[in-house]
Design an enzyme around this catalytic site. Structure first.
Site, short mmCIF file in Angstrom:
data_model
loop_
_atom_site.label_atom_id
_atom_site.label_comp_id
_atom_site.label_asym_id
_atom_site.label_seq_id
_atom_site.Cartn_x
_atom_site.Cartn_y
_atom_site.Cartn_z
N ARG A 183 11.28 -0.80 10.86
CA ARG A 183 10.19 -0.43 11.76
C ARG A 183 10.16 -1.35 12.99
O ARG A 183 10.41 -2.55 12.86
CB ARG A 183 8.86 -0.50 11.01
CG ARG A 183 8.49 0.81 10.38
CD ARG A 183 7.32 0.73 9.47
NE ARG A 183 6.15 0.02 9.94
CZ ARG A 183 5.01 -0.06 9.27
NH1 ARG A 183 4.90 0.56 8.10
NH2 ARG A 183 4.00 -0.73 9.74
N ARG A 197 -9.59 1.14 8.68
CA ARG A 197 -9.27 -0.28 8.83
C ARG A 197 -10.18 -0.97 9.82
O ARG A 197 -9.90 -2.09 10.23
CB ARG A 197 -7.79 -0.51 9.12
CG ARG A 197 -7.25 0.12 10.31
CD ARG A 197 -5.82 0.50 10.08
NE ARG A 197 -4.86 -0.55 10.15
CZ ARG A 197 -3.62 -0.41 9.64
NH1 ARG A 197 -3.26 0.70 9.00
NH2 ARG A 197 -2.75 -1.34 9.78
N ARG A 231 11.77 -5.23 5.07
CA ARG A 231 11.54 -3.82 4.72
C ARG A 231 12.52 -2.89 5.44
O ARG A 231 12.80 -3.04 6.62
CB ARG A 231 10.11 -3.41 5.09
CG ARG A 231 9.89 -1.90 4.96
CD ARG A 231 8.46 -1.50 5.03
NE ARG A 231 7.77 -2.01 6.18
CZ ARG A 231 6.45 -1.98 6.33
NH1 ARG A 231 5.70 -1.48 5.37
NH2 ARG A 231 5.89 -2.46 7.41
N ARG A 275 -0.48 -8.12 13.86
CA ARG A 275 -1.03 -7.22 12.82
C ARG A 275 -1.90 -8.00 11.83
O ARG A 275 -2.94 -7.52 11.39
CB ARG A 275 0.12 -6.52 12.08
CG ARG A 275 0.74 -5.40 12.91
CD ARG A 275 2.15 -5.07 12.45
NE ARG A 275 2.21 -4.52 11.12
CZ ARG A 275 3.34 -4.47 10.41
NH1 ARG A 275 4.47 -4.92 10.91
NH2 ARG A 275 3.32 -3.95 9.20
N LYS A 331 0.84 -1.21 0.00
CA LYS A 331 0.00 0.00 0.00
C LYS A 331 0.87 1.26 0.00
O LYS A 331 0.66 2.18 -0.79
CB LYS A 331 -0.93 0.03 1.23
CG LYS A 331 -1.84 -1.18 1.36
CD LYS A 331 -2.75 -1.09 2.57
CE LYS A 331 -2.03 -1.09 3.90
NZ LYS A 331 -1.32 -2.34 4.23
#
Ligand code: AP5
Length: 220
Positions: A162, A90, A129, A173, A15
């Site tokens: 992160r 969300r 990431r 999550r 996203k």
């Protein structure tokens, strides 16, 4: 009438990667609630401290904390021609809040782009990431590494991982996504606002598809 694009999808769907590029192509702002909350956490504001405790564990921030922040942001002048929402709504409560708010503010019906990838394939994407602290460019040490380890190709900024990109937080999550966010797919399908985009292809191909859908829907 200005229209809002909503990028939906599980953690790691791409996203943020796509919203950055598509927003630039369309000349509208990219509003990431995750980025807003992480910035508040970095500055140690009251919001940031509440958000950080939740985010680091992989839990959602309460609806009544995040929704007014989005309402305030969408009131900025740069959203007059539209915006991309990444990470909001969300939950169904957030979606209902957004519907009411968009109507009150005179926006058109939102267009929802659901970037779908199998949730079991996102662990590698998320643990790999790295994000530039200066410009926000997103890399992946396995699939899209920077030329120099830990350094952004674009501006030489430091790449960081992160706090919630560890396996334990990712599992939480993904559970939050299944429980709270998957119902939004049906919510927007019922409103005929949902468009599906395969998130497993190369990023450039996905960008083309997203822009194609937006064009077909007369957003441009
Ligand atoms: P948020 O920041 O929104 O995180 P998320 O939804 O978990 O999504 P991600 O940012 O992890 O994934 P992405 O889809 O953007 O993937 P990306 O493009 O980076 O939220 C974080 C937290 O904030 C939440 O847990 C919650 O606590 C709080 N929060 C935020 N909004 C909230 C709300 N509305 N309500 C309540 N709480 C809220 O890509 C991931 C990786 O994959 C990258 O390394 C990238 O390079 C790679 N990649 C991307 N595309 C591809 C591709 N096509 N092929 C291969 N690799 C790819």
């Amino acid at each position: 009438m200005a229209q809002i694009l909503i990028f939906l999808g599980p953690p790691g769907a791409g996203k943020g990667t796509q919203a950055r590029v598509v927003a630039k192509a369309l000349g509208i702002p990219h509003i990431s609630t995750g980025d807003i909350l992480r910035e508040a956490a970095r500055k140690k504001t009251g919001l940031g401290l509440v958000a950080k405790a939740k985010m680091d564990k992989g839990e959602l921030v309460p609806d009544d904390v995040i929704s007014p922040i989005v309402e305030e942001r969408l009131g900025w002048a740069d959203c007059k021609a539209g915006a991309i929402l990444d990470g909001f709504p969300r939950t169904v409560v957030q979606a209902q809040f957004l519907d009411d708010m968009l109507e009150r503010a005179g926006f058109g019906k939102p267009l929802v782009l659901n970037i779908h990838v199998a949730t079991d394939s996102v662990i590698k994407r998320l643990t790999g990431r790295r994000t530039c602290q200066t410009c926000g460019e997103i890399y992946n040490v396995y699939m899209n590494p920077p030329r120099q380890d830990g350094v952004c190709d674009k501006d030489g900024g430091k790449l960081t991982q992160r706090a919630d990109d560890n396996e334990e937080a990712i599992r939480i999550r993904l559970k939050a996504y299944e429980h709270d966010t998957v119902p939004l797919i049906e919510y927007y399908q019922r409103k005929n606002a949902l468009r599906q985009v395969d998130g497993t292809e190369e990023p450039e191909a996905i960008t083309e598809r997203l822009l194609g859908v937006v064009k077909t829907d007369d957003y441009l």
